[in-house]
Write an enzyme that holds these catalytic residues in place. Sequence first.
Site, PDB file in Angstrom:
ATOM      1  N   LEU A 139      70.585  21.166   1.002  1.00  0.00           N
ATOM      2  CA  LEU A 139      71.565  21.589   2.015  1.00  0.00           C
ATOM      3  C   LEU A 139      71.373  20.857   3.349  1.00  0.00           C
ATOM      4  O   LEU A 139      71.858  21.294   4.376  1.00  0.00           O
ATOM      5  CB  LEU A 139      71.477  23.101   2.227  1.00  0.00           C
ATOM      6  CG  LEU A 139      71.759  23.953   0.989  1.00  0.00           C
ATOM      7  CD1 LEU A 139      71.462  25.421   1.267  1.00  0.00           C
ATOM      8  CD2 LEU A 139      73.196  23.784   0.514  1.00  0.00           C
ATOM      9  N   SER A 142      66.425  18.768   6.168  1.00  0.00           N
ATOM     10  CA  SER A 142      65.607  17.742   6.838  1.00  0.00           C
ATOM     11  C   SER A 142      66.446  16.936   7.818  1.00  0.00           C
ATOM     12  O   SER A 142      65.975  16.543   8.885  1.00  0.00           O
ATOM     13  CB  SER A 142      64.946  16.812   5.813  1.00  0.00           C
ATOM     14  OG  SER A 142      65.907  15.987   5.178  1.00  0.00           O
ATOM     15  N   ASP A 200      73.723  12.960   5.129  1.00  0.00           N
ATOM     16  CA  ASP A 200      73.262  14.246   5.659  1.00  0.00           C
ATOM     17  C   ASP A 200      73.147  14.217   7.177  1.00  0.00           C
ATOM     18  O   ASP A 200      73.599  15.143   7.865  1.00  0.00           O
ATOM     19  CB  ASP A 200      71.907  14.623   5.044  1.00  0.00           C
ATOM     20  CG  ASP A 200      72.029  15.041   3.583  1.00  0.00           C
ATOM     21  OD1 ASP A 200      73.094  14.790   2.985  1.00  0.00           O
ATOM     22  OD2 ASP A 200      71.056  15.601   3.036  1.00  0.00           O
TER      23      ASP A 200
END
Length: 392
Positions: A139, A142, A200
């Site tokens: 998800l 990091s 991300d």
Amino acid sequence: MLSEGLLVSAPGKVILHGEHAVVHGKVALAVALNLRTFLRLQPHSNGKVGLNLPNIGVKRAWDVARLQDLDTSFLERGDITEKVEKLKEVAGLPEDCADRERLAVLAFLYLYLSICRKQSALPSLDIAVWSELPTGAGLGSSAAYSVCLTAALLTLCEEIPNPLKDGEAAGRWTAEDLEVINQWAFQGERVIHGNPSGVDNAVSTWGGALRYQQGKISPLQRPPALKILLTNTKVPRSTKALVLGVRNRLLKFPEIVAPLLTSMDAISLECERVLGEMAAAPAPEHYLVLEELIDMNQHHLNALGVGHASLDQLCQVTMARGLHSKLTGAGGGGCGITLLRPGLEGPEVEATKQALTGCGFDCWETSVGAPGISIHTAASLDAPIRQALGGL
């Protein structure tokens, strides 16, 4: 250098459509998940730099004088592996330190030393980070961590301005400053993951929704915020093994699997089109289309071999209540998302959540399309968050 404390937050991410297909050059849509990571940075003059990560039990401090004496030229040369090896010497972590803890510390030291070494003296400060995101669940936890660290350190060192205006509860940086944050956060992600895609950290920086294809990342214009249930089946899986399984299936059955991947690409493109329409004027029929796309994509992912009994159970529990779910990320367990259309009554949502937790899953009612990295006043944050960051 700023002398006041800073509070920032960044969202996680989920893949809406395109997982696995993206590995084969197709479009993926990634959206910012409004489960956030919060960071408090407090400058002080005790000659220490401290890092507190209560989610994973890390509490460490280093002497600023010792860090100041380091030859940090290694940060400018060599590949990321060499830098990580050098950072391990600096960190002084015990041999039995868990991977997750070690990588979080190394990413912090990398960003602290790289961003702050341009100052006449390294700053003495405390950083606390607390997250609503479960770690290791795909998800983007990091990336949210790296983005928060980067934004706070760049703002502290006045490499970018503090965008918080007097009288406002929260602020966002300009597009130009966000680009700087994103580039540095990507380097933090490289320390943690070696060779990340950059998706991300981009989602966590910019927020909203992004389209990703063959290394090219582009934001969707004004995507709507969609309410969802996020469910973590807590079934561990290996992303590497699942990606390899899809590749092998494609090699074994090219005429079956290649059309599946093409179809998944079309699902992502159709979803992008619908989200674009919803930005202008959302209507109930848009949600019907989004639900159909979710169902079709989940069947395709099962056909690729990345489903799991726990994900089937999630889909069955929600379908029994007229809701539509799919896995998000690598599959084989992990997490799934359930679309909550407008007008759904609170008790219905609560009953669904209870049914899912009754299966042994963790479940959150949240939204996607959330704002990216933001800066906050302490008063604007909920009491539990302030408490988790050290009782502000």
